[in-house]
Design a protein around this motif. Structure first.
Motif, PDB file in Angstrom:
ATOM      1  N   ILE A   1      -5.169  -5.519  -5.293  1.00  0.00           N
ATOM      2  CA  ILE A   1      -3.775  -5.765  -5.676  1.00  0.00           C
ATOM      3  C   ILE A   1      -3.657  -5.336  -7.133  1.00  0.00           C
ATOM      4  O   ILE A   1      -4.375  -5.849  -7.990  1.00  0.00           O
ATOM      5  CB  ILE A   1      -3.374  -7.243  -5.508  1.00  0.00           C
ATOM      6  CG1 ILE A   1      -3.612  -7.705  -4.066  1.00  0.00           C
ATOM      7  CG2 ILE A   1      -1.903  -7.441  -5.878  1.00  0.00           C
ATOM      8  CD1 ILE A   1      -3.274  -9.169  -3.806  1.00  0.00           C
TER       9      ILE A   1
ATOM     10  N   SER B   1       2.566  -4.053 -10.463  1.00  0.00           N
ATOM     11  CA  SER B   1       3.709  -3.283  -9.956  1.00  0.00           C
ATOM     12  C   SER B   1       4.282  -2.360 -11.018  1.00  0.00           C
ATOM     13  O   SER B   1       5.284  -1.716 -10.781  1.00  0.00           O
ATOM     14  CB  SER B   1       4.819  -4.223  -9.502  1.00  0.00           C
ATOM     15  OG  SER B   1       4.348  -5.089  -8.520  1.00  0.00           O
TER      16      SER B   1
ATOM     17  N   GLU C   1      -4.183  -0.752  -0.835  1.00  0.00           N
ATOM     18  CA  GLU C   1      -3.187  -1.729  -1.251  1.00  0.00           C
ATOM     19  C   GLU C   1      -1.935  -1.517  -0.434  1.00  0.00           C
ATOM     20  O   GLU C   1      -1.536  -0.396  -0.159  1.00  0.00           O
ATOM     21  CB  GLU C   1      -2.862  -1.589  -2.748  1.00  0.00           C
ATOM     22  CG  GLU C   1      -1.817  -2.606  -3.215  1.00  0.00           C
ATOM     23  CD  GLU C   1      -1.627  -2.629  -4.741  1.00  0.00           C
ATOM     24  OE1 GLU C   1      -2.331  -1.867  -5.438  1.00  0.00           O
ATOM     25  OE2 GLU C   1      -0.756  -3.380  -5.207  1.00  0.00           O
ATOM     26  N   LEU C   2      -1.308  -2.650  -0.098  1.00  0.00           N
ATOM     27  CA  LEU C   2      -0.044  -2.600   0.614  1.00  0.00           C
ATOM     28  C   LEU C   2       0.953  -3.320  -0.289  1.00  0.00           C
ATOM     29  O   LEU C   2       0.733  -4.468  -0.670  1.00  0.00           O
ATOM     30  CB  LEU C   2      -0.235  -3.333   1.943  1.00  0.00           C
ATOM     31  CG  LEU C   2       0.830  -3.262   3.021  1.00  0.00           C
ATOM     32  CD1 LEU C   2       0.232  -3.726   4.328  1.00  0.00           C
ATOM     33  CD2 LEU C   2       2.031  -4.083   2.688  1.00  0.00           C
ATOM     34  N   GLY C   3       2.002  -2.629  -0.693  1.00  0.00           N
ATOM     35  CA  GLY C   3       2.930  -3.281  -1.616  1.00  0.00           C
ATOM     36  C   GLY C   3       4.189  -2.469  -1.820  1.00  0.00           C
ATOM     37  O   GLY C   3       4.375  -1.420  -1.200  1.00  0.00           O
ATOM     38  N   SER C   4       5.023  -2.989  -2.715  1.00  0.00           N
ATOM     39  CA  SER C   4       6.315  -2.355  -2.937  1.00  0.00           C
ATOM     40  C   SER C   4       6.242  -1.309  -4.035  1.00  0.00           C
ATOM     41  O   SER C   4       5.489  -1.454  -4.991  1.00  0.00           O
ATOM     42  CB  SER C   4       7.352  -3.403  -3.351  1.00  0.00           C
ATOM     43  OG  SER C   4       7.568  -4.294  -2.290  1.00  0.00           O
TER      44      SER C   4
END
Lengths: 340, 806
Positions: free
Chosen positions: B518, B521, B583-586
Motif C-alpha cells: 500500500i 495516494s 497494489e489495488l487502489g484509487s
C-alpha cells in the motif's frame, strides 16, 4: 525315469535357491516347467513307459512339479521382498532438506486487519459503504456539524485540493452520503472503511491512513446499544478478556460523545510502556449521532436515533502485531510485508 | 492546558490524590494527559543571603560566597555562577540536599576550598527553563530582596505543587482557566465551589470622565470593559504570583503584564493593557481596519491590516489587533504611569480568522476562539485591578466603562428526563439529572414532566436538549450505562459483488507470489518527467494539493506503478534485490466537479524468484507478470483477453511491452520499464510492471460460471515442432494451428522455443502440443493424421513455416 525326475527336482531346487532376481527365477521356471521345459519333456515321454509304472511315475512327476512350483513361489516372494527392501533403502531421502515452497505472496497487514474488522460487523448485519477520497467541504465538515471557522476543525488538520475540495479527513462523509441516499428509509446500518488523510507525519501519525467507521440509525437505538456493540467488537478483535472503558469526549457529529479505551493488550491492564502505565489504550471514538447531523441528512431526530463510531485500522494493527512505527505500513519493506 | 493543583485548591477543597483526581476528570471528558510534580525529588534547599563574596585563590572562574540563613552560623559555599552579588537572596542546597533529577549535594573541596553546599539555578530546582529569564535558568536564581533567609524553598517556588496537563476538547473553552477547571472538579466531586468576588478600592473620580469606548462592530465585539489606574510602578511581580504563572507555563515579565496573564489563567478572560497616555483623546474605538492600514505590533513587526480584521483604535490610529496582539506604541513600559485595562468579548470566528491570517496563535486568541464568558468581562477587569492594587499600590478610578450594547439573555432549554433515558438506554431519575445539572451550575426548575434549565453564561457549548443529555450522561458516568445489543430490524450483512471482486483479486495475486503493498495516494510532480511522459500525456493531468507536507507529496497519483517502483527501489537500496508487489487502489483524474476516482490494479517486479537446491531460479520478468495476468483472468472468469505489442508507451521498453485487451476494451499495459526511466530513477535493475483499469476487468469478468461436461472418450496428443521466421509471433502460429486443426482440436499449447544450433539464422523452432478429442467417439489415427496435414499446409501457406522433423 525315476532318477531322471529326481535329478530334475534336485537341479531345479538347487538353481532356485541360488537365484537372485525375478528374471532368473522366470528362466528357471521356463527351463523346467515351460512348454518345452525339462519336466514337461519327461512327462511327454510317459507314453513309452510301462502301463503299471505309469501311475507311480505320474504321481511322482506331479509331486515334483508341485515341489518345483512351491519352490518357485517361495523364492519369488523372497526375491521380491529382498528387491523391494533394497530399493527402499536406495531411495531414502534426506528428509531434512528444505521443501519446495510454492510461490506465495502476502496480504498487507492493514488489509488483513481491515477484513477482520469488516467481518465482525458483517456478522452483525452491517453493510460496507464506500465513497470518494477527495470530498466536498460540505460532506467532510459542514454536514457533520463542523461550522466554518470553528476550533473543532483544528482536530483534523486537512489537506486542501484547490478552493473547493479536500482529502477526506475521516470516512464520515460516506455516512452522510449514505443517509442522504437512504432517508427516510430505515435502518441505516453500515460500516465505511477506507483511506483518509491528515496533515501529520511521525511515528504515530501518517499523512494517509485507514479508518473503519460505523453507523446505525433506527427508531430505538440507544447509547447503551453503542456500548454493547463496541464491547462485542473489542472482545472479538482482541480477545474475550479485553475490557472496555468509555470516557466522555467531543466530536461535532455525535452527542453524547465518547472515547473508548481497552485494557492494555500488552500488560493486561497492569501498566506498561505501551499504555504509559495507565493500563488503558485509546482505540476508538464514538457517540450518539448528533440531532443536527440527522436533520441535515433528512431524518427527524425526534423519530430516529443512532450511533456512530470510528477507529484507525493502523492503530488496531499496531496493537495486534506489536508494531511501534506507523510508517512501516507504507514503507513496503518486503522483510516487513513477508511477516504477515 | 496546565492546571496547578495548589491554585485549583483556591476554589475547591480537594483531598483526592492527583492520580485519583486525574482519573475522574479523564472519565468526565477532561482528559488528563500527564501529571507533573516538578519538586518531588527536592529536599534540603533553603533561602540564603549572600553576605560576602570573595575571589577563589586558586581559580579565576570561582567565587566563595558567605551565606547567612538567619539565625544559624553562616556557611562558605563556592560557586561558578557569574550573576551573584552581595546582599542577594538565593536558593541554597545544603549538605545532603537532593536536586531535580536526583543529584545529591555533598561537602566538597573545590580547588582546595571547602564548599558546604551549592547555590542553585532555576533548572537545578526543576523549573522549566522557558518560564525563567535565561540568566536565572542557568545562572543562580535570584529571589526577591524581601524574601527572608532560612525558608524552605519548595512552597516558595511552587515546588510543592502538582501540575495536571489537561487535553481539552474544542467545545470546552470554558475550562481553559483554573476557575473553569475548578467548576468541573467541584461538580464531579460534589464539592462546593469557593469563589469570592473581587473587591476594588476606588479613590479617584469616575473612569468614564477620562475614557470613552465606541464599538462600531457590535457583531464582532459584544462587550468592552475598560478600567483606568494611575500611579503604576512597573517592576517585578511577587514570588507567589511568579510561581503560579510558572506552574501553568507562563513566564513572569513584570507586575502589570503578569497580572493580566494571571487573571487570564485564573478566570479565562484575556486582558490587554494600554499606556493610557499614548491613546489619542483617551478613546477606544473598536472597528474594522481600513484597507492597507498599518500597525507595528508588540513584536516590532509592521502588520498590514485588512478590513476583515477587527482592531482597537484610539481616536485615530490602530493600537491593537483585537484579541490577537497589541501595538508597540501603546505598550506599557517602565515609563508608564497610567494604565488602561481592556477586558472584552470578541467574536470567536473573527479572532480565529485573523490570528490564522497573521500566523499569530496565542493563549489569548485560543481563549477568544473557544468563546469566553460574556458575563465575566467586568469581574475579570475588577480582579486584575484588585491584584495590581495589592502588589503595586496603584490608585484606581471609580467604576468602569462597560460598553455592552445588547446584553445576552440567559439561554433556557427544556429537558425531558424520559427522552434522556430513551437516548441513553438508562433509568436515571429526574432528581438525579437535576442534581447533576445543578452541580454544574445550571439553573434547574422542575415543571413536572420536564426540566426547565437555564444555561450558565460561560457554557457557550450548550444550546439544545442533547447538550444537556450529554452533561447528565457524563456526570452520571458513561461506565454506569449498561451495554445492550440493539433492538433493531434484522439485516443481511454482506459485501457487494464489487467489494468481493476486489478482495478476491488481492487473494489471487498473493497466491501468484506477489506481496500486497500500500503506497501513498500522492507523489511528486516530477514523477511525470521521470517516466518520460510527453507534455500532452493524460497521466500528467493531476489533482494538486494546496498545502502538501512536501513537494514530493504534492500531487494526487494518476497511476499506481510509480509508487510500487519507488517501493521496489527502497527495497533494492536495502539489499533486497528481488521481489514482486501489487497494489489495488484509487487514482485521481481531474474532472469538471469532484475529481474522478478510478480503481486500478498495478504490480511491479524485479530480480528473480527464490531458487533452491532442487530447482532453478525463475526471472521475475515480463513473462512472469504475463503469467500472473493470465492466471488472474482465468481465475476471475475473464475470457477473450489478448496482448498486443505496444511500441509507443514512453515509460516502457518498446520491445518488451504489451497492451492488454479483452475484446474491444483496452484494460491496461504490461511491460518492462524503459531503460531510460530506470536510469532516471537511479535503479540499476530491470523492473517489469502492469497497470490495469480494475473496474473494466470487473465488468468483463464472469460472475456466474457454467459447468462443462467432462469428456467421455479418450484424447490423442501430437507434438509438432514448427520452423518459422523469428519475427512471426508465436501467438499467430498458435492461432493458425487452432484455426486449421479442425473442430476436434481442443487445445494447442506451446512448450518449447529454440533457436541457434542447427536452426538457420532468422528462424526459430516452436514446439506445440496438440490435443484432439471428440465428444461422441474415439478418434482414429487416420482422422488425426488428416488434421495434422491440414495444419501443416496452413502453416506453410501462411508463414512459410515447416514442420520440423528430428
Amino acid at each position: 525315469m525315476k532318477e531322471k525326475l529326481q535329478k530334475i527336482a534336485a537341479e531345479a531346487v538347487n538353481l532356485l535357491s541360488s537365484s537372485q532376481d525375478l528374471e532368473e527365477i522366470e528362466k528357471i521356471r521356463v527351463r523346467f516347467l515351460g512348454r518345452k521345459g525339462e519336466l514337461t519333456q519327461v512327462l511327454r515321454g510317459m507314453g513309452a513307459l510301462d502301463e503299471k509304472d505309469r501311475p507311480r511315475i505320474g504321481q511322482l512327476a506331479n509331486e515334483i512339479r508341485a515341489r518345483i512350483e512351491e519352490e518357485l513361489t517361495g523364492r519369488t516372494a523372497l526375491v521380491k521382498e529382498k528387491t523391494i527392501r533394497s530399493r527402499l533403502l536406495e531411495e531414502a531421502l534426506d528428509i531434512s532438506l528444505p521443501g519446495t515452497a510454492p510461490a506465495h505472496g502476502r496480504i498487507h497487514p492493514i488489509t488483513r486487519v481491515r477484513r477482520q474488522m469488516e467481518d465482525i460487523f458483517l456478522g452483525l448485519g452491517f453493510e460496507i459503504a464506500e465513497g470518494p477520497e477527495i470530498e466536498l467541504d460540505y460532506y467532510n465538515f459542514e454536514a457533520l456539524n463542523f461550522p466554518k471557522d470553528h476550533p473543532a476543525r483544528d482536530m483534523q488538520d486537512t489537506f486542501f485540493i484547490g478552493e473547493e475540495f479536500l482529502l477526506r479527513t475521516h470516512t464520515s462523509p460516506v455516512q452522510v452520503r449514505t443517509m442522504e441516499r437512504t432517508a427516510p428509509a430505515l435502518p441505516v446500518k453500515i460500516i465505511s472503511p477506507g483511506k483518509v488523510y491528515r496533515r501529520d507525519d511521525d511515528a504515530t501519525h501518517s499523512p494517509m491512513f485507514q479508518q473503519v467507521e460505523g453507523l446505525l440509525i433506527d427508531t430505538r437505538i440507544t447509547f447503551g446499544d453503542l456500548k454493547g456493540i463496541l464491547d462485542l467488537f473489542v472482545k472479538e478483535m482482541f480477545g474475550t478478556a479485553t475490557l472496555t472503558r468509555f470516557r466522555a469526549s467531543f466530536f461535532p457529529f455525535t452527542e453524547p460523545s465518547a472515547e473508548v479505551d481497552i485494557s492494555c493488550v500488552m500488560c493486561g491492564g497492569c501498566g506498561c510502556r505501551v499504555c504509559s502505565q495507565t493500563g488503558w489504550l485509546e482505540i476508538l471514538g464514538c457517540g450518539s449521532v448528533h440531532p443536527r447531523v440527522l436533520e441535515m441528512s433528512g431524518y427527524n431526530p425526534e423519530e430516529v436515533t443512532g450511533f456512530a463510531f470510528g477507529m484507525g485500522v493502523e492503530r488496531v494493527a499496531m496493537l495486534k502485531y506489536g508494531i511501534d512505527d506507523i510508517r512501516l505500513f507504507y514503507d513496503n519493506d518486503l522483510r516487513f510485508l513477508n511477516q504477515f | 492546558m496546565r492546571v496547578s493543583l495548589n491554585w485549583l485548591k483556591d476554589f475547591v477543597d480537594i483531598t483526592l490524590s492527583p492520580l485519583e483526581l486525574a482519573e475522574k476528570l479523564t472519565l468526565a471528558g477532561l482528559a488528563v494527559e500527564g501529571i507533573e510534580s516538578p519538586g518531588e525529588d527536592i529536599t534540603k534547599v533553603v533561602t540564603g543571603q549572600i553576605l560576602k563574596i570573595e575571589r577563589h585563590p586558586n581559580a579565576d572562574r570561582l567565587l566563595i560566597c558567605e551565606i547567612s540563613f538567619g539565625e544559624n552560623v553562616p556557611l562558605k559555599i563556592v560557586t561558578g555562577a557569574p550573576n551573584v552579588q552581595e546582599g542577594q537572596i538565593v536558593p541554597v542546597a545544603l549538605e545532603g540536599a537532593a536536586l531535580a533529577g536526583g543529584l545529591v549535594i555533598k561537602r566538597a573541596k573545590l580547588r582546595g576550598v571547602e564548599s558546604r553546599g551549592m547555590l542553585c539555578s532555576g533548572q537545578e530546582l526543576g523549573l522549566n527553563a522557558k518560564s525563567l529569564p535565561p540568566e536565572q535558568a542557568h545562572g543562580v536564581m535570584i529571589l526577591p530582596a524581601d524574601t527572608p533567609p532560612g525558608l524552605d524553598i519548595k512552597p516558595l517556588l511552587g515546588l510543592d505543587d502538582t501540575i495536571l496537563e489537561l487535553e481539552l476538547t474544542p467545545n470546552r473553552g470554558d475550562c481553559l482557566s483554573m476557575l473553569g477547571a475548578a467548576r468541573e472538579v467541584a461538580a464531579i466531586l460534589k464539592l462546593p465551589l469557593k469563589y469570592i468576588p473581587p473587591e476594588v478600592e476606588e479613590s479617584l473620580p469616575p473612569c468614564a470622565d477620562r475614557v470613552k469606548v465606541d464599538i462600531e462592530e457590535p457583531q464582532l465585539c459584544r462587550r468592552y470593559v475598560a478600567r483606568l489606574m494611575t500611579g503604576v510602578k512597573v517592576g517585578p511581580s511577587p514570588l507567589w504570583m511568579q510561581k503560579r504563572l510558572r506552574a501553568v507555563g507562563v513566564r513572569p515579565i513584570s507586575n502589570v503584564v503578569d497580572v493580566t496573564n494571571y487573571v487570564m489563567m485564573e478566570f479565562g478572560q484575556p486582558l490587554h493593557v494600554f499606556d493610557y497616555d499614548t491613546l489619542l483623546e483617551g478613546r477606544i474605538v473598536v472597528r474594522r481596519a481600513a484597507e492597507k492600514e498599518i500597525l507595528v505590533s508588540l513584536d516590532g513587526v509592521n502588520r498590514e491590516l485588512t478590513p476583515d480584521m477587527l482592531i482597537i483604535a484610539d481616536a485615530k490610529n490602530p493600537v491593537a489587533i483585537a484579541g490577537v496582539m497589541g501595538g508597540l506604541e501603546t505598550e506599557v513600559t517602565d515609563r508608564t504611569a497610567n494604565v488602561l485595562l481592556e477586558s472584552a468579548y470578541f467574536n470567536p470566528a473573527s479572532i480565529r480568522r485573523t490570528s490564522k491570517m497573521l500566523g499569530l496563535r496565542s493563549d489569548a486568541s485560543q481563549r477568544f476562539e473557544g468563546g469566553i464568558d460574556l458575563a465575566g468581562c467586568r469581574r475579570s477587569a475588577d480582579r486584575a485591578v484588585q491584584l495590581l492594587q495589592q502588589i503595586s499600590g496603584v490608585q484606581v478610578l471609580e467604576g468602569a466603562v462597560d460598553n455592552y450594547p445588547s446584553p445576552a439573555e440567559p439561554k433556557m432549554i427544556c429537558l425531558r428526563p424520559e427522552r434522556t433515558n430513551f437516548l441513553l438506554g438508562t433509568e436515571i431519575t429526574g432528581e438525579e439529572i437535576a442534581d447533576i445539572l445543578t452541580r454544574l451550575q445550571f439553573d434547574v426548575k422542575d415543571s413536572g414532566s420536564e426540566l426547565i434549565v437555564g444555561v450558565p453564561s460561560w457554557r457557550g457549548d450548550v444550546s439544545m436538549e442533547t447538550d444537556l443529555i450529554e452533561e447528565a450522561a457524563r456526570l452520571h458516568g458513561y461506565n454506569q450505562i449498561p451495554g445492550t445489543l440493539p433492538n433493531a430490524r434484522t439485516t443481511l450483512g454482506k459485501r457487494t459483488p464489487n467489494q468481493l471482486f476486489r478482495e478476491n483479486v488481492k487473494d489471487i495475486l498473493a497466491s501468484c507470489g506477489l506481496n500486497e503493498a500500500i503506497t501513498y495516494s500522492f507523489f511528486s510532480p516530477e514523477t511525470a518527467d521521470f517516466y518520460r511522459l510527453p507534455p500532452e500525456n493524460a497521466l500528467r493531468r493531476t489533482v494538486n494539493m494546496q498545502n502538501p507536507l512536501s513537494e514530493e507529496q504534492s500531487v494526487m497519483r494518476t497511476w499506481i506503478t510509480p509508487g510500487l517502483v519507488e517501493a521496489l527501489k527502497r527495497n533494492y537500496n536495502r539489499q533486497i534485490r528481488s521481489g514482486a508487489v501489487f497494489e489495488l487502489g484509487s487514482v485521481f483524474v481531474p474532472a469538471s466537479r469532484l475529481p474522478e476516482e478510478k480503481t486500478m490494479l498495478a504490480a511491479a517486479a524485479m530480480g528473480e524468484s527464490a531458487g533452491g537446491w532442487n530447482r532453478k531460479v525463475m526471472p521475475l520478468d515480463y513473462y512472469f507478470l504475463k503469467g500472473v495476468l493470465e492466471t488472474l483472468f482465468q481465475q476471475v472468469g475473464l475470457t477473450g483477453f489478448f496482448f498486443e505489442a505496444e511500441y509507443s508507451n514512453p515509460s516502457f521498453h518498446p520491445g518488451r511491452t504489451a497492451k492488454v485487451f479483452a475484446g474491444e476494451q483496452e484494460l491496461g499495459v504490461l511491460g518492462e520499464l524503459h531503460p531510460e526511466v530506470l536510469e532516471r530513477l537511479d535503479l540499476p535493475i530491470r523492473v517489469v510492471a502492469f497497470e490495469l483499469d480494475l473496474d473494466r476487468v470487473a465488468k468483463l469478468s464472469a460472475a456466474v460460471r457454467k459447468y462443462q461436461p467432462l469428456p467421455r472418450f479418450p484424447s490423442m496428443e501430437r507434438d509438432i515442432a514448427v520452423l518459422a521466421p523469428r519475427d512471426v509471433p508465436a501467438e499467430s502460429i498458435r492461432e493458425a494451428i487452432g484455426r486449421s486443426g479442425g473442430h476436434t482440436l481442443t487445445s494447442v499449447s506451446l512448450f518449447d522455443v529454440y533457436e541457434g544450433g542447427q536452426i538457420q539464422a532468422g528462424y526459430r523452432s516452436l514446439a506445440f502440443s496438440l490435443k484432439f478429442q471428440a465428444d461422441d467417439r474415439t478418434l482414429t489415427d487416420e482422422e488425426v493424421a488428416k488434421c495434422m496435414d491440414s495444419v501443416s499446409a496452413e502453416l506453410d501457406r501462411k508463414y512459410g513455416a515447416r514442420l520440423r522433423t528430428e
